[in-house]
Design a protein around this motif. Sequence first.
Motif, PDB file in Angstrom:
ATOM      1  N   ILE A 418     -26.678  10.105 108.138  1.00 52.14           N
ATOM      2  CA  ILE A 418     -28.217  10.355 108.654  1.00 52.14           C
ATOM      3  C   ILE A 418     -28.293  10.792 110.128  1.00 52.14           C
ATOM      4  CG2 ILE A 418     -30.296   9.211 109.253  1.00 52.14           C
ATOM      5  CD1 ILE A 418     -29.915   7.384 106.666  1.00 52.14           C
ATOM      6  N   ARG A 419     -27.319  10.280 110.816  1.00 50.07           N
ATOM      7  CA  ARG A 419     -27.009  10.606 112.212  1.00 50.07           C
ATOM      8  C   ARG A 419     -26.619  12.047 112.483  1.00 50.07           C
ATOM      9  NH1 ARG A 419     -23.032   9.979 116.090  1.00 50.07           N
ATOM     10  NH2 ARG A 419     -21.464   8.671 114.698  1.00 50.07           N
ATOM     11  N   THR A 420     -25.733  12.370 111.448  1.00 52.18           N
ATOM     12  CA  THR A 420     -25.336  13.723 111.508  1.00 52.18           C
ATOM     13  C   THR A 420     -26.510  14.709 111.302  1.00 52.18           C
ATOM     14  OG1 THR A 420     -23.071  12.896 110.986  1.00 52.18           O
ATOM     15  CG2 THR A 420     -23.474  15.150 110.618  1.00 52.18           C
ATOM     16  N   ALA A 421     -26.973  14.341 109.885  1.00 52.69           N
ATOM     17  CA  ALA A 421     -28.309  15.256 109.709  1.00 52.69           C
ATOM     18  C   ALA A 421     -29.192  15.431 111.129  1.00 52.69           C
ATOM     19  CB  ALA A 421     -28.830  14.532 108.557  1.00 52.69           C
ATOM     20  N   HIS A 422     -29.637  14.374 111.655  1.00 54.90           N
ATOM     21  CA  HIS A 422     -30.424  14.555 112.778  1.00 54.90           C
ATOM     22  C   HIS A 422     -29.793  15.304 113.773  1.00 54.90           C
ATOM     23  CE1 HIS A 422     -32.719  10.618 111.594  1.00 54.90           C
ATOM     24  NE2 HIS A 422     -32.576  11.488 110.560  1.00 54.90           N
ATOM     25  N   HIS A 423     -28.453  15.164 114.103  1.00 60.64           N
ATOM     26  CA  HIS A 423     -27.670  16.096 115.083  1.00 60.64           C
ATOM     27  C   HIS A 423     -27.969  17.255 114.912  1.00 60.64           C
ATOM     28  CE1 HIS A 423     -25.010  17.163 118.051  1.00 60.64           C
ATOM     29  NE2 HIS A 423     -24.460  17.970 117.133  1.00 60.64           N
ATOM     30  N   GLU A 451     -23.586  26.221 105.475  1.00 65.66           N
ATOM     31  CA  GLU A 451     -23.946  25.837 104.004  1.00 65.66           C
ATOM     32  C   GLU A 451     -25.178  25.651 103.590  1.00 65.66           C
ATOM     33  OE1 GLU A 451     -20.722  22.915 103.290  1.00 65.66           O
ATOM     34  OE2 GLU A 451     -19.042  24.154 103.984  1.00 65.66           O
ATOM     35  N   ARG A 452     -25.920  26.535 103.223  1.00 70.00           N
ATOM     36  CA  ARG A 452     -27.260  26.729 102.913  1.00 70.00           C
ATOM     37  C   ARG A 452     -27.808  25.536 102.156  1.00 70.00           C
ATOM     38  NH1 ARG A 452     -25.377  32.039 102.932  1.00 70.00           N
ATOM     39  NH2 ARG A 452     -25.162  31.709 100.497  1.00 70.00           N
ATOM     40  N   ASP A 453     -27.125  25.270 101.172  1.00 70.46           N
ATOM     41  CA  ASP A 453     -27.682  24.201 100.180  1.00 70.46           C
ATOM     42  C   ASP A 453     -27.515  22.944 100.555  1.00 70.46           C
ATOM     43  OD1 ASP A 453     -24.944  24.448  99.302  1.00 70.46           O
ATOM     44  OD2 ASP A 453     -25.270  25.419  97.399  1.00 70.46           O
ATOM     45  N   VAL A 454     -26.889  22.465 101.530  1.00 70.63           N
ATOM     46  CA  VAL A 454     -26.543  21.281 101.758  1.00 70.63           C
ATOM     47  C   VAL A 454     -27.453  20.302 101.911  1.00 70.63           C
ATOM     48  CG1 VAL A 454     -25.165  19.714 103.384  1.00 70.63           C
ATOM     49  CG2 VAL A 454     -24.072  21.641 102.345  1.00 70.63           C
ATOM     50  N   PRO A 455     -28.963  20.723 102.721  1.00 71.72           N
ATOM     51  CA  PRO A 455     -29.866  20.090 102.746  1.00 71.72           C
ATOM     52  C   PRO A 455     -30.272  19.603 101.589  1.00 71.72           C
ATOM     53  CG  PRO A 455     -30.209  22.253 103.955  1.00 71.72           C
ATOM     54  CD  PRO A 455     -28.685  22.309 103.321  1.00 71.72           C
ATOM     55  N   GLY A 456     -30.213  20.444 100.206  1.00 70.42           N
ATOM     56  CA  GLY A 456     -30.535  19.911  98.905  1.00 70.42           C
ATOM     57  C   GLY A 456     -29.723  18.727  98.504  1.00 70.42           C
ATOM     58  N   ALA A 457     -28.336  18.831  98.817  1.00 72.77           N
ATOM     59  CA  ALA A 457     -27.390  17.833  98.305  1.00 72.77           C
ATOM     60  C   ALA A 457     -27.893  16.536  99.202  1.00 72.77           C
ATOM     61  CB  ALA A 457     -26.028  18.305  98.680  1.00 72.77           C
ATOM     62  N   TYR A 458     -27.981  16.785 100.468  1.00 72.51           N
ATOM     63  CA  TYR A 458     -28.368  15.490 101.157  1.00 72.51           C
ATOM     64  C   TYR A 458     -29.657  14.808 100.700  1.00 72.51           C
ATOM     65  CZ  TYR A 458     -29.969  12.904 105.342  1.00 72.51           C
ATOM     66  OH  TYR A 458     -30.260  11.988 106.192  1.00 72.51           O
ATOM     67  N   ALA A 459     -30.667  15.641 100.347  1.00 71.64           N
ATOM     68  CA  ALA A 459     -31.743  15.003  99.745  1.00 71.64           C
ATOM     69  C   ALA A 459     -31.597  14.175  98.494  1.00 71.64           C
ATOM     70  CB  ALA A 459     -33.000  16.165  99.436  1.00 71.64           C
ATOM     71  N   HIS A 460     -30.624  14.951  97.608  1.00 69.14           N
ATOM     72  CA  HIS A 460     -30.302  14.197  96.472  1.00 69.14           C
ATOM     73  C   HIS A 460     -29.524  12.833  96.858  1.00 69.14           C
ATOM     74  CE1 HIS A 460     -28.769  13.433  92.300  1.00 69.14           C
ATOM     75  NE2 HIS A 460     -27.309  13.545  92.806  1.00 69.14           N
ATOM     76  N   LEU A 461     -28.660  12.827  97.734  1.00 70.59           N
ATOM     77  CA  LEU A 461     -28.077  11.671  98.270  1.00 70.59           C
ATOM     78  C   LEU A 461     -29.289  10.559  98.726  1.00 70.59           C
ATOM     79  CD1 LEU A 461     -25.722   9.871  99.312  1.00 70.59           C
ATOM     80  CD2 LEU A 461     -25.618  11.084 101.232  1.00 70.59           C
ATOM     81  N   GLU A 477     -36.500  10.883 104.676  1.00 75.04           N
ATOM     82  CA  GLU A 477     -34.982  11.759 104.977  1.00 75.04           C
ATOM     83  C   GLU A 477     -34.937  12.739 103.828  1.00 75.04           C
ATOM     84  OE1 GLU A 477     -32.631  11.920 107.388  1.00 75.04           O
ATOM     85  OE2 GLU A 477     -33.990  10.907 108.416  1.00 75.04           O
ATOM     86  N   ALA A 478     -35.172  12.530 102.737  1.00 73.71           N
ATOM     87  CA  ALA A 478     -35.115  13.463 101.526  1.00 73.71           C
ATOM     88  C   ALA A 478     -36.043  14.776 101.808  1.00 73.71           C
ATOM     89  CB  ALA A 478     -35.386  12.865 100.117  1.00 73.71           C
ATOM     90  N   GLU A 479     -37.332  14.383 102.185  1.00 73.31           N
ATOM     91  CA  GLU A 479     -38.324  15.172 102.103  1.00 73.31           C
ATOM     92  C   GLU A 479     -37.968  16.242 103.511  1.00 73.31           C
ATOM     93  OE1 GLU A 479     -42.537  15.228 101.218  1.00 73.31           O
ATOM     94  OE2 GLU A 479     -42.307  12.925 101.453  1.00 73.31           O
ATOM     95  N   LYS A 480     -37.628  15.667 104.440  1.00 74.87           N
ATOM     96  CA  LYS A 480     -37.312  16.397 105.747  1.00 74.87           C
ATOM     97  C   LYS A 480     -36.382  17.523 105.571  1.00 74.87           C
ATOM     98  CE  LYS A 480     -38.631  12.779 109.038  1.00 74.87           C
ATOM     99  NZ  LYS A 480     -37.814  11.926 110.154  1.00 74.87           N
ATOM    100  N   ALA A 481     -35.218  16.965 104.864  1.00 66.42           N
ATOM    101  CA  ALA A 481     -33.936  17.893 104.412  1.00 66.42           C
ATOM    102  C   ALA A 481     -34.539  18.796 103.401  1.00 66.42           C
ATOM    103  CB  ALA A 481     -32.816  16.954 103.745  1.00 66.42           C
TER     104      ALA A 481
END
Length: 749
Positions: A418-423, A451-461, A477-481
């Motif tokens: 999560i911290r990495t996603a925010h960064h 890596e364009r689709d990683v926000p979607g993978a993060y949302a899945h996580l 977090e899923a919605e923001k990503a």
Amino acid sequence: MQAESVIPYSLDITFYKLKMIKMHTVTPWSATAQADIENSEILWEKKILSYTYQFYNTGDSLWIVVVMPDNGKIAFRAAFAMNSCFEVTNLFEDQDTIIVVLNSRLGTYEVRVDFTSAEVPVLHYTTSFTANVPLLMPFWPRDIIPLTQSGNIANTAGTIHMEQFGSRSGLLFASITKPQTGSFFYFQNLTSLSEYCEATETESKNTVGGSWPEIGFQLPTTDKLPLPAGKAFTISNAYVVLHNEIFEQTTIICEHFLNNLVTIYKLLEQPRIEYHNWPEIAQKVVSDLKNNKGSWTQKQGLPYLNAYLCDYETPPESMVQLAVLAPFKEYEKWSGEKQPICEDLTKGLPAFYDEKINCINRWLPSMVDKLDESEEQKTEMVMDSWYLHHPLMNLARLALRGDKTAEKLVLDSIEYAIRTAHHFNYEWPVFYNMETLEVIKKETAPGAGGERDVPGAYAHLMLLLFKLTKEKRYLHEAEKAAKKLEGLGLNILYQANNTAFAAGALLELFKITNKKLYLDLSYTCLTGLFKNIQLYDCRYGFGKNYTNFFSIFPLNDAPYIAAYEEMEVYAALSEYIVQAEDVEILPALRTLIPEFIKYAVGRIAYYYPAMLPLDMISEKVKTGEVQADLWIPLEDLYNGWEKSGQVGQEVYGAGMAFGVVPRQYIKIGDEFLLFVDYPIIHQSKRGNTVSIKLDGNKDLNCNLKIIKIKNSSIKMKVLQDKQTQKPFTANANIHEYKISGQGTVKIQW
């Protein structure tokens, strides 16, 4: 007077130059096409719905001109005479089919044109050519040009929404914006080109595309072997779906793309489905994993899977262990038998937790000194963005099934993620340093983004964590990503399996929030997947040794299909159609997803080298080695003339069979197996009845098999929506049925 005359003349030249800059350049084979058509007589004309079709022989070309409802025109070159001229020797009409026979000094052409009775207008033309003498053909013009009401085709404009890349489907989807003509979806059935490619040692990749205004299909040119004389070869098999509208918005483009693809799919002659005994394959994989030392590395008394067979130099990876363990646990539950390898893999997982960052690492921390830095990611603390989230997803899946080791690891690691996603503000680069979060490689290519689709993978996580903990911060977090995917348009796909996970996450977000944005973005992800498929069967070169229809490529520019990524797309789309049961998704998806599943189940067994002839397996291997008799999949399968297995034999793809068996097979005691090659939405057993719900296209078929395991005879009744079904094949060991892709099936005994 001289000054006054010079100034306007100079301005006129400048204006002329500006006009020329705006105009497209064309080749001689299109420069005169419009004038040639206008100066030729109409051979044949017919109006169907609001479209008028006109045939013209312009000497070296047979053109089919489509006049759109607003009088815009598109021309399709159905035949090209090379340096000769055509003589029309026969033209006859049979209901909705027109056949034109053409002679030239070089050979004979037959053009067959069909006007299908689909809901939308479809033009289908097939051209065969019989050469009088063996011919080398160093050039061939493309077969589509837009026409103007008056003027030059170089002064037209259009938008190409998507086109073929490499060995993907031979399609082109475009809108003609100047003049405001409309849009068309063009599909070249490249299966039909196989005999031509086999005879001339050419390939069908990169054949559909072009530069405006000369677009469409270009017959592969020959420089090795001539086209033989005296035999008819299909040199074009094109389908065209026409639209009056010009498409601009991504959501509209995606919807029409998916609908058009289904329209064409239903018209194609689809290859035969092959059945493979996946439970038997799974047992072979278990045996080879147990007994072949090339799959394993030992560290501190614990075994770890290598990424590639016999690659002992690279440290173990967390992704590799979990990529096999997660489906293996599914298979363990299905089989009802404990699998010692699962226990071994689980014991090794805690050692991947790196206290420097409070997160599991890609590489086993105690062995990072073995990283040779031969690639950017083979360096301590360098993370490939999707590799952070992928192991965490599988840990979360295992945790949801009750695995306490996995639950502790994912919960101890998630704050770092999560911290990495925010960064990175939910927009991940390609590589970064895990300790400092310094970007090491920002973009996949200049201007292409990370890596364009990683926000979607993060949302899945995050949604997996939301299910595990019920904490709403993970949902937020899923919605923001997910919102970061908006605006990526048709370029959303970076890696196919992550895009598939993203599609599922977006569908779940839509179900939770009822925000249509997420459903639209889900369709965009699926469009990214289905434009990255090979919707034809390559029957030439090494490609003729295995079925490759409906393959999906791992990356937009990958030259081969890949075992692990295909397996994950298969699993993710199987889950997607289950989750979509109570959602009114695009009807096209209820065709494309189940049909992809059906062909994947029949096709991906060919990743095992034991299924392939030895001469198509590469002698040179990038990583480790290939043992052709081992039931470990090759990473890379090529069609055409390239050998497969060039990258290596991927141990992390060994979970493939373990993923297929629980999804497609139902056990009936120890006596029988039921196999269905469509996604099973629900299954239940009451007494002597098993009920299966399917939710595909009711007009298409899938396969049901009743397979005997022990000595009992097969005495079962199959009903679908209360109608008794008869087997098309029945013997003592197996009964096989063709059933509708939609409805409830009951098996009674």
